[in-house]
Every structure is written in structure tokens, then in C-alpha cells.
Design a protein around this motif. Structure first.
Motif, short mmCIF file in Angstrom:
data_model
loop_
_atom_site.label_atom_id
_atom_site.label_comp_id
_atom_site.label_asym_id
_atom_site.label_seq_id
_atom_site.Cartn_x
_atom_site.Cartn_y
_atom_site.Cartn_z
N LYS A 1 33.28 35.74 34.53
CA LYS A 1 34.61 35.95 33.94
C LYS A 1 35.19 34.68 33.31
CE LYS A 1 36.14 39.95 36.58
NZ LYS A 1 37.08 40.45 37.60
N SER B 1 40.16 42.50 32.18
CA SER B 1 40.71 42.22 33.50
C SER B 1 41.91 41.29 33.33
CB SER B 1 39.64 41.59 34.40
OG SER B 1 40.09 41.59 35.75
N GLN C 1 41.45 38.85 38.64
CA GLN C 1 41.62 40.13 39.33
C GLN C 1 40.24 40.72 39.57
OE1 GLN C 1 44.75 41.13 40.04
NE2 GLN C 1 44.04 42.91 41.16
N ILE D 1 38.01 45.64 37.12
CA ILE D 1 37.60 45.57 35.72
C ILE D 1 37.81 46.95 35.11
CG2 ILE D 1 35.68 45.24 34.12
CD1 ILE D 1 34.44 43.32 36.13
#
Length: 135
Positions: free
Chosen positions: A68, A100, A112, A115
Motif C-alpha cells: 500500500k 483504501s 485502513q 480494500i
């Protein structure tokens, strides 16, 4: 559908909306006004959080399984009544994206766990024309 882990509701799905209560904040993320090259994203928090001094926004990628920290990022600063939103631009037509939420708290970036996904609209092409060319 409600998924519970250890007696705590973690994911709730209803009417095409996912509610995730994992990570630091319990949030609902919706996408709408999806075009060929953009998407409006909106987060609603379960509870009232004091985000003073917290950077927050959206991250997205075409690769769900990538780190991410490598995803594209849109910083937001419009939290009002437990909701913030932003318009993601520069997207590619007819492409699936994963989205996200991120937060930067005390210099540390957090993501977070949930997704969500959306697909951009497809641009029409000449192949969409069912009528033969008329000369």
C-alpha cells in the motif's frame, strides 16, 4: 452479511456498501460519479474522531496485492460531520482499481485494513457502432 471475529463485528455488507471496522478507525467508503478518468470517493466514520494534526485521504492501485505504500495517494482536508471526500483523477478507462484510506499520525503512515474496488467507465469506440458505414 456480518463477519464477526472474537465477538466483534468486523465487516458488514449491505446494498453494495462495505463497512469495515478494522484498522485504527471504523469507516464506510463509497465511490460514485465514476467516469472514464475519475472517481469521487467518500469516507464516513462510525464515530466522531479528533483528527486534529492527522493527515488523511485515499490511496488506490490497479494491483490489490501490492504494498500500500506504493499506491497513488490523494490527501484530503475537508472533514466535516465525520465525512471527508475527494476526487481521484488521471485514471484509465475500463480499468479496475482498488481503493483504501490512509492516515499519518505522529509522522507514521497507517493504512485502513479494508480494500474496496471500482471500475472506471469505458470510453465508447467505433466498434460500439452496430450500424454499417453508410457511403
Amino acid at each position: 452479511v456480518v463477519l464477526s471475529i472474537g465477538g466483534k463485528e468486523v465487516v458488514y455488507y449491505q446494498n453494495s456498501t462495505f463497512w469495515c471496522n478494522t484498522g485504527q478507525y471504523g469507516v464506510n467508503l463509497n465511490t460514485f460519479d465514476i467516469t472514464e478518468t475519475s472517481c469521487v470517493a467518500q469516507v464516513s466514520f462510525y464515530e466522531t474522531y479528533d483528527l486534529t494534526g492527522v493527515e488523511y485521504g485515499f490511496i488506490w492501485s490497479t494491483d490489490r496485492d501490492s504494498d500500500k505504500s506504493t499506491w497513488s495517494k490523494l490527501k484530503c482536508d475537508n472533514l466535516s460531520f465525520n465525512v471527508f471526500s475527494g476526487t481521484i483523477t488521471g485514471l484509465v478507462s475500463a480499468t479496475q482499481y482498488f481503493i483504501s484510506v490512509y492516515y499519518v499520525v505522529n509522522g507514521k503512515t497507517q493504512y485502513q485494513d479494508g480494500i474496496w474496488e471500482f471500475t472506471t467507465a469505458r470510453l465508447p469506440s467505433q466498434d460500439d457502432n452496430d450500424s454499417p458505414n453508410m457511403n
